[in-house]
Design a protein around this motif. Structure first.
Motif, mmCIF file in Angstrom:
data_model
loop_
_atom_site.group_PDB
_atom_site.id
_atom_site.type_symbol
_atom_site.label_atom_id
_atom_site.label_comp_id
_atom_site.label_asym_id
_atom_site.label_seq_id
_atom_site.Cartn_x
_atom_site.Cartn_y
_atom_site.Cartn_z
ATOM 1 N N TRP A 83 -34.645 -6.559 22.719
ATOM 2 C CA TRP A 83 -34.388 -8.130 22.252
ATOM 3 C C TRP A 83 -35.970 -8.470 21.574
ATOM 4 O O TRP A 83 -36.120 -9.605 21.187
ATOM 5 N N ILE A 84 -37.175 -7.790 22.083
ATOM 6 C CA ILE A 84 -38.277 -8.190 21.905
ATOM 7 C C ILE A 84 -38.510 -8.338 20.418
ATOM 8 O O ILE A 84 -39.162 -9.356 19.950
ATOM 9 N N PRO A 85 -38.255 -7.492 19.481
ATOM 10 C CA PRO A 85 -38.587 -7.504 18.131
ATOM 11 C C PRO A 85 -37.883 -8.830 17.431
ATOM 12 O O PRO A 85 -38.217 -9.605 16.791
ATOM 13 N N LEU A 86 -36.396 -8.978 17.982
ATOM 14 C CA LEU A 86 -35.772 -10.038 17.419
ATOM 15 C C LEU A 86 -36.197 -11.355 18.095
ATOM 16 O O LEU A 86 -36.122 -12.305 17.280
ATOM 17 N N SER A 87 -36.638 -11.577 19.225
ATOM 18 C CA SER A 87 -37.366 -12.595 19.722
ATOM 19 C C SER A 87 -38.270 -13.072 18.967
ATOM 20 O O SER A 87 -38.809 -14.217 18.789
ATOM 21 N N ILE A 88 -39.060 -12.134 18.468
ATOM 22 C CA ILE A 88 -40.629 -12.346 17.891
ATOM 23 C C ILE A 88 -40.056 -12.791 16.360
ATOM 24 O O ILE A 88 -40.830 -14.024 16.045
ATOM 25 N N LEU A 89 -38.953 -12.555 15.819
ATOM 26 C CA LEU A 89 -38.756 -13.145 14.610
ATOM 27 C C LEU A 89 -38.142 -14.371 14.788
ATOM 28 O O LEU A 89 -38.012 -15.330 13.810
ATOM 29 N N GLU A 116 -45.007 -17.486 23.176
ATOM 30 C CA GLU A 116 -44.654 -18.149 24.505
ATOM 31 C C GLU A 116 -43.212 -18.357 24.320
ATOM 32 O O GLU A 116 -42.647 -17.924 25.265
ATOM 33 N N GLY A 117 -42.458 -18.684 23.300
ATOM 34 C CA GLY A 117 -41.264 -18.932 23.596
ATOM 35 C C GLY A 117 -40.309 -17.547 23.584
ATOM 36 O O GLY A 117 -39.377 -17.399 24.068
ATOM 37 N N SER A 118 -40.739 -16.514 22.795
ATOM 38 C CA SER A 118 -40.094 -15.223 22.926
ATOM 39 C C SER A 118 -40.302 -14.729 24.084
ATOM 40 O O SER A 118 -39.494 -13.957 24.585
ATOM 41 N N MET A 119 -41.286 -14.489 24.813
ATOM 42 C CA MET A 119 -41.583 -13.928 26.268
ATOM 43 C C MET A 119 -40.558 -14.764 27.259
ATOM 44 O O MET A 119 -40.112 -14.162 27.927
ATOM 45 N N ILE A 120 -40.604 -16.265 27.079
ATOM 46 C CA ILE A 120 -39.514 -16.911 27.946
ATOM 47 C C ILE A 120 -38.268 -16.446 27.589
ATOM 48 O O ILE A 120 -37.520 -16.402 28.569
ATOM 49 N N PHE A 121 -37.968 -16.162 26.287
ATOM 50 C CA PHE A 121 -36.484 -16.104 26.019
ATOM 51 C C PHE A 121 -36.202 -14.629 26.397
ATOM 52 O O PHE A 121 -35.071 -14.180 27.300
ATOM 53 N N ILE A 122 -37.248 -13.541 26.426
ATOM 54 C CA ILE A 122 -36.788 -12.608 27.189
ATOM 55 C C ILE A 122 -36.695 -12.409 28.776
ATOM 56 O O ILE A 122 -35.634 -11.843 29.300
ATOM 57 N N THR A 123 -37.215 -13.275 29.450
ATOM 58 C CA THR A 123 -37.073 -13.561 30.733
ATOM 59 C C THR A 123 -35.751 -14.048 30.971
ATOM 60 O O THR A 123 -34.911 -13.631 32.046
ATOM 61 N N PHE A 124 -35.436 -14.889 30.224
ATOM 62 C CA PHE A 124 -34.127 -15.521 30.204
ATOM 63 C C PHE A 124 -33.003 -14.644 29.936
ATOM 64 O O PHE A 124 -31.898 -14.543 30.822
ATOM 65 N N VAL A 125 -33.024 -13.500 28.849
ATOM 66 C CA VAL A 125 -31.961 -12.659 28.572
ATOM 67 C C VAL A 125 -31.921 -11.773 30.028
ATOM 68 O O VAL A 125 -30.749 -11.350 30.302
#
Length: 264
Positions: free
Chosen positions: A117-123, A129-138
């Motif tokens: 999910w990391i590449p998509l979260s970056i997009l 910061e938001g993308s890293m929090i999203f990865i922990t959420f997933v």
């Protein structure tokens, strides 16, 4: 508590001896540059080198930034995952139409590792910061969700029938019967989710972070500071163990009707 239930001195000593044995084996393998063919310890730092690096980090002003960044990301992602996972798990486990509607897309997304999910979260997120929090959420969402669903499915139907016969309404059954009975499974899911939070956070920080324990560990590798790598790994392990222990203690305090071992 009976005398037989109290942990003996040997039981209390056993975990410490286990850790000391691991450190001794580590020291032996690293000091002798042990080479086992598939595994080699030629470049692995010795425990004393790691201890010196840990002491240097404790004295560094960067430690508070690394710890603060990682803890805030883990807490944010975990709280969001706990709210979504428990809420969806209770609804999916209790209501058939919710299960039929939401489980197909969730089952498709569940096998996807958080790293993917990391590449998509970056997009998707304008800030790292938001993308890293999203990865922990997933990473934390699905263990919490599935354990909550299993907890709801495991509620004894006789308890629900008894509550109905006493005139308890739907929301009363939900709050007074289903939620307390499913709480131990929910706690298990939260504990697993906390562990996956740390795993996913470290991976995300290695790619997108500027501060954090994962970034510190990866940066140490890039500059070939091998002792700092192990310091970062041990710090992640201690933080993960401590957060899971706090969560377990909180769960026990909130569930006085439940005792570990599955006995209610």
């Amino acid at each position: 508590m009976n005398v037989s239930d109290r942990p003996s001195a040997g039981r209390r000593l056993l975990p410490a001896l286990s850790l000391l044995a691991c450190v001794a084996l580590w020291h032996l393998a690293a000091s002798r540059h042990l080479n086992l063919g598939l595994v080699t310890f030629q470049n692995v730092p010795q425990p004393l080198e790691v201890l010196d690096a840990a002491w240097a980090l404790l004295q560094s002003p960067k430690l508070q930034y690394h710890l603060g960044s990682s803890l805030s990301r883990v807490l944010s992602g975990f709280v969001l995952a706990a709210v979504a996972g428990v809420g969806l798990g209770l609804a999916i486990g209790r209501f058939h139409w919710v299960r039929e509607t939401l489980m197909p897309p969730l089952e498709v997304a569940r096998p996807i590792p958080a790293v993917a999910w990391i590449p998509l979260s970056i997009l998707m997120f304008p800030s790292s910061e938001g993308s890293m929090i999203f990865i922990t959420f997933v990473g934390a969402l699905f263990p919490i969700l599935l354990n909550t669903i299993h907890g709801v499915h495991g509620v004894d139907p006789r308890l629900i029938a008894s509550a109905r016969s006493l005139g308890t309404r739907r929301w009363g059954i939900f709050l007074r019967v289903i939620l307390p009975a499913a709480a131990p499974s929910v706690l298990t899911g939260l504990s697993i989710g906390m562990g996956t939070c740390w795993f996913c956070l470290v991976t995300a920080e290695m790619i997108s972070g500027q501060y954090g324990i994962g970034y510190y560990t990866w940066e140490s590798y890039t500059v070939q500071n091998y002792a700092n790598i192990i310091v970062g790994m041990l710090l992640i392990g201690l933080l993960g163990m401590g957060s899971s222990a706090l969560l377990h203690r909180a769960g026990q305090a909130l569930m006085p009707w439940y005792r570990p071992g599955g006995r209610a």
